[in-house]
Scaffold this active site. Structure first.
Site, PDB file in Angstrom:
ATOM      1  N   HIS A 131       0.837  -1.214   0.000  1.00 40.44           N
ATOM      2  CA  HIS A 131       0.000   0.000   0.000  1.00 40.44           C
ATOM      3  C   HIS A 131       0.873   1.265   0.000  1.00 40.44           C
ATOM      4  CE1 HIS A 131      -3.799   2.102   1.540  1.00 40.44           C
ATOM      5  NE2 HIS A 131      -2.859   3.008   1.762  1.00 40.44           N
ATOM      6  N   GLU A 132       1.915   1.272   0.824  1.00 43.56           N
ATOM      7  CA  GLU A 132       2.738   2.487   0.954  1.00 43.56           C
ATOM      8  C   GLU A 132       3.603   2.713  -0.292  1.00 43.56           C
ATOM      9  OE1 GLU A 132       1.701   4.386   3.136  1.00 43.56           O
ATOM     10  OE2 GLU A 132       0.613   2.824   4.224  1.00 43.56           O
ATOM     11  N   HIS A 135       1.513   4.295  -2.831  1.00 51.28           N
ATOM     12  CA  HIS A 135       1.373   5.746  -2.613  1.00 51.28           C
ATOM     13  C   HIS A 135       2.527   6.501  -3.262  1.00 51.28           C
ATOM     14  CE1 HIS A 135      -2.052   6.681  -0.091  1.00 51.28           C
ATOM     15  NE2 HIS A 135      -1.748   5.770   0.814  1.00 51.28           N
TER      16      HIS A 135
HETATM   17 ZN    ZN Z   1      -2.966   4.965   2.226  1.00 50.51          ZN
END
Ligand code: ZN
Length: 160
Positions: A131-132, A135
Site C-alpha cells: 500500500h505504501e 502511494h
Molecule cells: Zn494509504
C-alpha cells in the site's frame, strides 16, 4: 517533530509519483521524524510522505507495535500466494474495501545513515508495504479494487 495533517483524496500530491531521496540532510531527518510521529497513533498502520504533502520516496509503518520507516523503498519480492481482506487508507477516511494483495512482501531501501535496510512480512505487514509503495508511485488502493467494488468505492468517495 510534529504530527502532520493528512492529505485527503482529491489532493493532486497523492497522484504524483514521488522523487527519490538524494543526500540525507536535516530536511530528510525532519521528514522521517514527522512520518514516524504521525503514524504512531491509534489505528494508523502506514504513512507515505506524499500523504503529508512531501513529494519524496519515504514511508513509515506501525504494525503490531513495531514503528519504523524506509527511505527509497522498493519491493523486491512478493509471494505468488494472495490474501483477501479489507483495506483502508488515511487519505480515504472512514472507508474500507476488500483488496487483494500478495500474502508476503519484502521491501529494501535505506535508513537515515544511508545503510540498506529490509522490511518484510506477511498479512498486515505485507499489505502495508504494498500500500505504501503504491502511494509513492502516485497510486491509491482504490485503483486495485475489483471493478464492481471499485464502482461502489468511487460512489462512497464522492459522498465523502
Ligand atoms: Zn494509504
Amino acid at each position: 517533530m510534529a504530527i502532520r495533517d493528512i492529505r485527503i483524496i482529491g489532493d493532486p500530491v497523492l497522484r504524483t509519483p514521488c522523487d527519490p531521496i538524494g543526500p540525507i540532510d536535516d530536511s530528510v531527518r525532519s521528514l522521517v521524524a514527522d512520518l514516524v510521529e504521525t503514524v504512531d497513533q491509534e489505528g494508523r498502520a502506514g504513512l507515505a510522505a506524499n500523504q503529508i504533502g512531501v513529494n519524496l520516496r519515504a514511508f513509515s509503518y506501525n504494525i503490531e507495535d513495531e514503528v519504523g520507516y524506509v527511505l527509497n523503498p522498493r519491493i523486491v519480492e512478493l509471494s505468488e500466494e494472495d490474501q483477501d481482506g479489507d483495506e483502508g487508507c488515511l487519505s480515504v477516511p472512514g472507508l474500507w474495501f476488500p483488496c487483494r494483495r500478495a500474502w508476503y512482501a519484502r521491501v529494501v531501501g535505506i535508513n537515515l545513515d544511508g545503510d540498506e535496510v529490509m522490511v518484510e512480512g506477511t498479512q498486515l505487514m505485507a499489505r502495508c508495504l504494498q500500500h505504501e509503495v503504491d502511494h509513492l508511485d502516485g497510486k491509491l488502493y482504490l485503483d486495485r479494487l475489483d471493478r464492481a467494488v471499485r464502482k461502489k468505492a468511487m460512489q462512497a468517495v464522492r459522498d465523502l
